[in-house]
Design a protein around this motif. Structure first.
Motif, mmCIF file in Angstrom:
data_model
loop_
_atom_site.group_PDB
_atom_site.id
_atom_site.type_symbol
_atom_site.label_atom_id
_atom_site.label_comp_id
_atom_site.label_asym_id
_atom_site.label_seq_id
_atom_site.Cartn_x
_atom_site.Cartn_y
_atom_site.Cartn_z
ATOM 1 N N GLN A 1 0.865 -1.180 0.000
ATOM 2 C CA GLN A 1 0.000 0.000 0.000
ATOM 3 C C GLN A 1 0.894 1.220 0.000
ATOM 4 O O GLN A 1 1.935 1.237 0.664
ATOM 5 C CB GLN A 1 -0.878 0.018 1.258
ATOM 6 N N LYS A 2 0.519 2.234 -0.783
ATOM 7 C CA LYS A 2 1.315 3.465 -0.787
ATOM 8 C C LYS A 2 0.398 4.679 -0.722
ATOM 9 O O LYS A 2 -0.463 4.873 -1.580
ATOM 10 C CB LYS A 2 2.187 3.540 -2.051
ATOM 11 N N ILE A 3 0.564 5.457 0.305
ATOM 12 C CA ILE A 3 -0.190 6.702 0.458
ATOM 13 C C ILE A 3 0.809 7.852 0.445
ATOM 14 O O ILE A 3 1.716 7.894 1.276
ATOM 15 C CB ILE A 3 -0.990 6.708 1.776
ATOM 16 N N GLN B 1 0.998 11.322 3.504
ATOM 17 C CA GLN B 1 0.181 10.640 4.502
ATOM 18 C C GLN B 1 -0.165 11.542 5.685
ATOM 19 O O GLN B 1 -1.247 11.451 6.233
ATOM 20 C CB GLN B 1 0.930 9.406 5.002
ATOM 21 N N GLU C 1 -3.963 8.234 -1.829
ATOM 22 C CA GLU C 1 -3.713 6.791 -1.833
ATOM 23 C C GLU C 1 -3.488 6.352 -3.274
ATOM 24 O O GLU C 1 -4.418 6.330 -4.073
ATOM 25 C CB GLU C 1 -4.878 6.021 -1.207
ATOM 26 N N GLN D 1 -3.478 0.600 -3.287
ATOM 27 C CA GLN D 1 -4.275 0.181 -2.134
ATOM 28 C C GLN D 1 -3.808 -1.144 -1.564
ATOM 29 O O GLN D 1 -3.527 -1.258 -0.385
ATOM 30 C CB GLN D 1 -5.744 0.063 -2.546
ATOM 31 N N SER E 1 3.829 2.289 2.346
ATOM 32 C CA SER E 1 3.154 2.758 3.561
ATOM 33 C C SER E 1 2.795 1.558 4.431
ATOM 34 O O SER E 1 2.826 1.627 5.645
ATOM 35 C CB SER E 1 1.902 3.542 3.203
ATOM 36 N N PRO F 1 -7.163 4.047 -6.267
ATOM 37 C CA PRO F 1 -5.914 3.433 -5.826
ATOM 38 C C PRO F 1 -5.772 2.010 -6.362
ATOM 39 O O PRO F 1 -6.738 1.244 -6.345
ATOM 40 C CB PRO F 1 -6.033 3.436 -4.301
#
Ligand SMILES: Nc1ncnc2c1ncn2[C@@H]1O[C@H](COP(=O)(O)OP(=O)(O)OP(=O)(O)O)[C@@H](O)[C@H]1O
Ligand SMILES: [Mg+2]
Lengths: 266, 263
Positions: free
Chosen positions: A17-19, A22, A29, A32, A68, A220
């Motif tokens: 997951q990469k936000i 943040q 996002e 997901q 993330s 996402p």
């Protein structure tokens, strides 16, 4: 069919997951929940609608961004930053313009103090492979776009990465140069046995290059399809026109186009 | 042959020779008008001597009054102070452009100093350093160094991030990144910054020499003013212009030599 041992996987993406931003007011996002594994020598294509998070997935694999949550495992190590074993080729031209073509290709090996004799040998080898032997002393300014990308690919391969990551490497090239480069990449993948992950949003490029295509949803990103390109029967085609005469090619392209439309933002 | 339709002239290329002639023409008009104005008595000849008188004054200064040593004094001051400023500004600017921590630390200081007019330091510089070479060199240094730091920093920050990331994925460590990518990538732009700041150094030189010097081009001009030798003052201005032009040409030549891969 032979069973594939688990340790055949050179790369594992687990629950990525990469936000972005943040801790700011407007977090984005981008990715997901993405998980997949890559086998040695496989050519994996990441496909998906524009802005869905393809580059982000690739950059996290390269170590240029940190996840993330989730993790990337390369060999038996968790990726926590860029490394020589994961080379990256970008869409924009990245030749070092103060170095000749030969010195560009030599660059990575020099960083790691590879012996000069071996360096020279490998430079010559890759100059030949990418067809730039006559341009070894030229500077990047004097090269066409396709030639610059060939320098970038040769520079990365000469550094002998286990994994070659490519983010729309032929996106800036004209149509003819593009299929030339695609054919070159197929022949390089065969001769160097490098594992490749390539991002594109060009369907015919995905079908021609990919042993396997992973299709992402719109942002996402999640994986909505992850399949080998079945009609190729685990073969790679050397020439682009040969794939067009395959009976199932059209169906496969149509299927991808449907997926693309279902995820379109427009 | 087709007679071309008359098109808009905007940004239309012209012949190189035409462009050179045009460049010369404006100087001919300038000197011609100037000479005419003084020969025909449109202006007070004492206050505005004609170009021929100025060149005659320059000849006399150089061959009979030892002006050459003044010229060399001035060149020496410019070169030394400029080299000192570059020796500080280039490494510092590159480091500030590469590392946010260093930028955050130095930049508020450097930016503030850029807005203080260097000549306002002349009184204290004279009190601290007396009347030797030091206060002049210090003035030129202060006048240039903060601008040069900022320019080098900005150019360093403009290096494309893909170049840095490519080197990182090829396995470069921090030192190697600075040495093998950042420095070679920014060097041509640093040369351009130096070329621009050298012109500024000449400006401060004249201020320093007019206010507080007995030697140099500026000092000669102040001496000439006392004796109402307007022709000598103008000769001084002319020499400064010519020297500025020569330095500029030198830098351009060096840029082409050192960074031939850009051309
Ligand atoms: N450094 C960043 N900071 C904030 N947001 C970012 C950053 N990088 C990417 N994003 C956002 O994440 C999303 C996914 O971007 P990404 O570049 O991965 O998409 P992509 O699939 O590669 O798109 P394209 O097809 O246009 O290349 C986008 O909405 C983008 O704006
Ligand atoms: Mg992208």
């Amino acid at each position: 069919m032979t069973a594939i041992a688990k340790d055949d996987h050179i790369l594992r993406v687990e629950g990525l997951q990469k936000i972005f931003n943040q801790h700011l007011a407007e977090p984005v996002e981008a990715v997901q929940d993405v998980s997949f594994q890559v086998r040695s020598n496989e050519l994996t294509v990441l496909l998906g609608p524009s802005g869905c998070g393809k580059s982000t997935v690739l950059r996290v694999i390269a170590g240029l961004e940190l996840p993330s949550s989730g993790k990337i495992i390369h060999g038996d190590q968790v990726v926590n930053g860029p490394a020589r074993s994961r080379g990256m080729v970008f869409q924009s031209y990245t030749s070092f313009e103060w170095l000749t073509v030969a010195k560009n290709i030599e660059y990575g090996m020099k960083l790691h103090a590879v012996e000069p004799v071996i360096r020279k040998e490998r430079v010559e080898h890759y100059l030949e492979l990418v067809g730039l032997a006559d341009f070894r002393n030229a500077y990047p300014k004097q090269l066409s776009g396709g030639m610059k990308q060939r320098v970038a690919i040769a520079r990365t391969l000469a550094n002998e990465p286990e994994l070659l990551l490519m983010d729309e490497p032929f996106g800036a090239l004209d149509a003819e140069t593009r299929w030339n480069m695609q054919e070159l990449l197929i022949s390089l993948a065969q001769s160097t046995q490098t594992t490749i992950i390539l991002v594109t949003h060009d369907l015919s490029e995905a079908l021609f290059l990919g042993d396997r295509i992973i299709f992402f949803s719109k942002r996402p990103a999640t994986i909505i399809s992850d399949m080998p390109v079945a009609f190729k029967n685990k073969k790679r085609f050397a020439r682009k026109e040969d794939i067009l005469s395959e009976a199932k090619y059209k169906d496969a392209e149509q299927e991808l186009m449907r997926l693309m439309r279902s995820q379109s933002n427009i | 042959m087709i007679a071309p339709k008359k098109r808009l002239e905007i940004r239309k290329p012209i012949k190189r020779l035409t462009s050179i002639y045009l460049g010369i023409l404006i100087w001919v008009i300038f000197f011609g008008t100037w000479q005419l104005a003084s020969s025909l008595g449109w202006v007070n000849a004492l206050l505005v001597p004609g170009p021929i008188d100025v060149i005659e004054a320059l000849r006399e200064l150089i061959f009979e009054r030892g002006f050459v040593s003044d010229i060399f004094d001035s060149i020496w001051r410019v070169v030394i102070s400029f080299l000192l400023a570059s020796a500080v500004a280039i490494p510092l600017g590159i480091l500030m452009g590469s590392f946010h921590g260093l930028e955050s630390f130095f930049n508020p200081f450097v930016s503030a100093w850029r807005y203080l007019p260097a000549p306002s330091f002349i009184p204290v510089l004279l009190m601290w350093f007396g009347t030797g070479e030091t206060p002049k060199l210090a003035l030129l240094f202060i006048g240039v160094v903060f601008f040069l730091i900022t320019m080098v920093m900005d150019y360093t920050k403009k290096i494309r991030v893909e170049l840095l990331e490519t080197a990182e994925t090829l396995g470069a460590n921090r030192n190697q990144l600075v040495r093998t990518v950042i420095i070679p990538a920014v060097l041509p732009d640093i040369f351009i910054a130096m070329r621009q700041m050298l012109a500024v150094t000449w400006t401060y030189l004249v201020i320093a020499e007019i206010v507080a010097s007995t030697t140099g081009i500026g000092a000669m001009m102040m001496r000439a003013r006392r004796f109402l030798h307007t022709d000598e003052i103008m000769a001084g201005i002319m020499i400064i212009g010519v020297l500025g032009l020569l330095f500029d040409l030198f830098f351009r030549y060096l840029h082409r030599k050192l960074f031939a891969y850009l051309y």
